[in-house]
Every structure is written in structure tokens, then in C-alpha cells.
Design a protein around this motif. Structure first.
Motif, mmCIF file in Angstrom:
data_model
loop_
_atom_site.group_PDB
_atom_site.id
_atom_site.type_symbol
_atom_site.label_atom_id
_atom_site.label_comp_id
_atom_site.label_asym_id
_atom_site.label_seq_id
_atom_site.Cartn_x
_atom_site.Cartn_y
_atom_site.Cartn_z
ATOM 1 N N MET A 14 0.815 -1.217 0.000
ATOM 2 C CA MET A 14 0.000 0.000 0.000
ATOM 3 C C MET A 14 0.850 1.270 0.000
ATOM 4 S SD MET A 14 -3.086 -1.092 -0.221
ATOM 5 C CE MET A 14 -4.147 0.239 0.341
ATOM 6 N N ILE A 55 -7.709 -1.353 -2.984
ATOM 7 C CA ILE A 55 -6.956 -1.291 -4.237
ATOM 8 C C ILE A 55 -7.838 -1.790 -5.374
ATOM 9 C CG2 ILE A 55 -4.680 -1.548 -3.167
ATOM 10 C CD1 ILE A 55 -4.670 -4.480 -4.007
ATOM 11 N N LEU A 67 -4.346 2.419 -6.058
ATOM 12 C CA LEU A 67 -5.181 2.639 -4.883
ATOM 13 C C LEU A 67 -6.601 2.938 -5.337
ATOM 14 C CD1 LEU A 67 -2.924 4.924 -2.642
ATOM 15 C CD2 LEU A 67 -3.300 2.466 -2.436
#
Length: 139
Positions: A14, A55, A67
Motif C-alpha cells: 500500500m 486497491i 489505490l
């Protein structure tokens, strides 16, 4: 509470996507290579992150992941909960005596506060400084 490799590597995915936000999709192969991690393991982590709406996958020759939201709107807590489950330092605190129960709840609340107030944007923009003196990390 101990964060497993699922949580740690999920944060790695992330943060990498947050650093590249707005520049198109990033492949897990590149993330794995850049961070010396197993691509196969990262693929296993991408599925729950996608199912949680954190995501999106982009298909095609130049596909990968992006994202699903702005980095400032995704907290570390969002990611950890998806991959690790509820944030709790001790199982079965309801069976503890009140003084210990209060301690475990304070610890839980402190950890939740840190995770929920730290965004992907914060992590992606971190300048590499070491934590304040007095913090200890156990490896």
C-alpha cells in the motif's frame, strides 16, 4: 499485539502504491523486486485488499494495481484490520479482573489511535527519520 508478515507486507504494497499514486498501475512483480519480497505472497495479500475496496486491479500488458481511494483517506488501521483482523492485545479480556481489563482496553485504544490516525499519505511521505529516542523495537 504482534503484526505478522501479512500486515507488514500489506503495508509495503500500500505504501508503494501511495508513492506512485496518480502515475498509473504498478505490478506486484515490481513491488516484490524493489522490496526483496515474494511476488506469490504479495498476490495472496492483494486479494483481500481488493475485496475490501482499498486497491483496484488493472488488466492488460501495462496493468497492475492502483489505490482505490486517495492515500490521505486510507489509514494504516484500515489495512491492518483487513489483513490481521480486529486490533486486540489480549483475547478474552471480558474474563479478566476489572483492573487488567482496563489496562488491556487502554493499550488497545492507544494502538487503534496510532493506526487510525496514520494515513498512507503520511507513510508515503515519511522522510526516513528514525523514531524518537526512547522507542524500542524488538526484532
Amino acid at each position: 499485539m504482534k503484526i505478522s508478515t501479512k500486515g507488514r507486507y500489506g503495508l509495503t504494497i500500500m505504501i508503494d502504491l501511495a508513492k506512485k499514486h496518480g502515475n498509473g498501475p504498478t505490478s506486484l512483480k515490481n513491488i516484490a523486486r524493489e522490496n526483496d519480497l515474494s511476488e506469490h505472497y504479495l498476490e495472496q495479500l492483494a486479494s483481500p485488499l481488493r475485496n475490501a475496496g482499498l486497491i483496484k486491479s488493472i488488466r492488460g500488458a501495462y496493468g497492475g494495481y492502483i489505490l482505490a481511494k486517495e492515500p490521505a483517506t486510507i489509514s494504516a488501521g484500515d489495512i491492518i484490520r483487513v489483513l490481521e483482523g480486529p486490533i486486540t492485545p489480549v483475547e478474552g479480556i471480558e474474563d479478566e479482573e476489572p483492573a487488567k481489563q482496563a489496562l488491556w482496553m487502554r493499550i488497545r485504544d492507544a494502538v487503534k489511535d496510532v493506526l487510525d490516525t496514520t494515513t498512507l499519505e503520511d507513510l508515503a511521505n515519511h522522510n526516513g527519520e528514525q523514531p524518537e529516542e526512547g522507542y524500542m523495537f524488538y526484532i
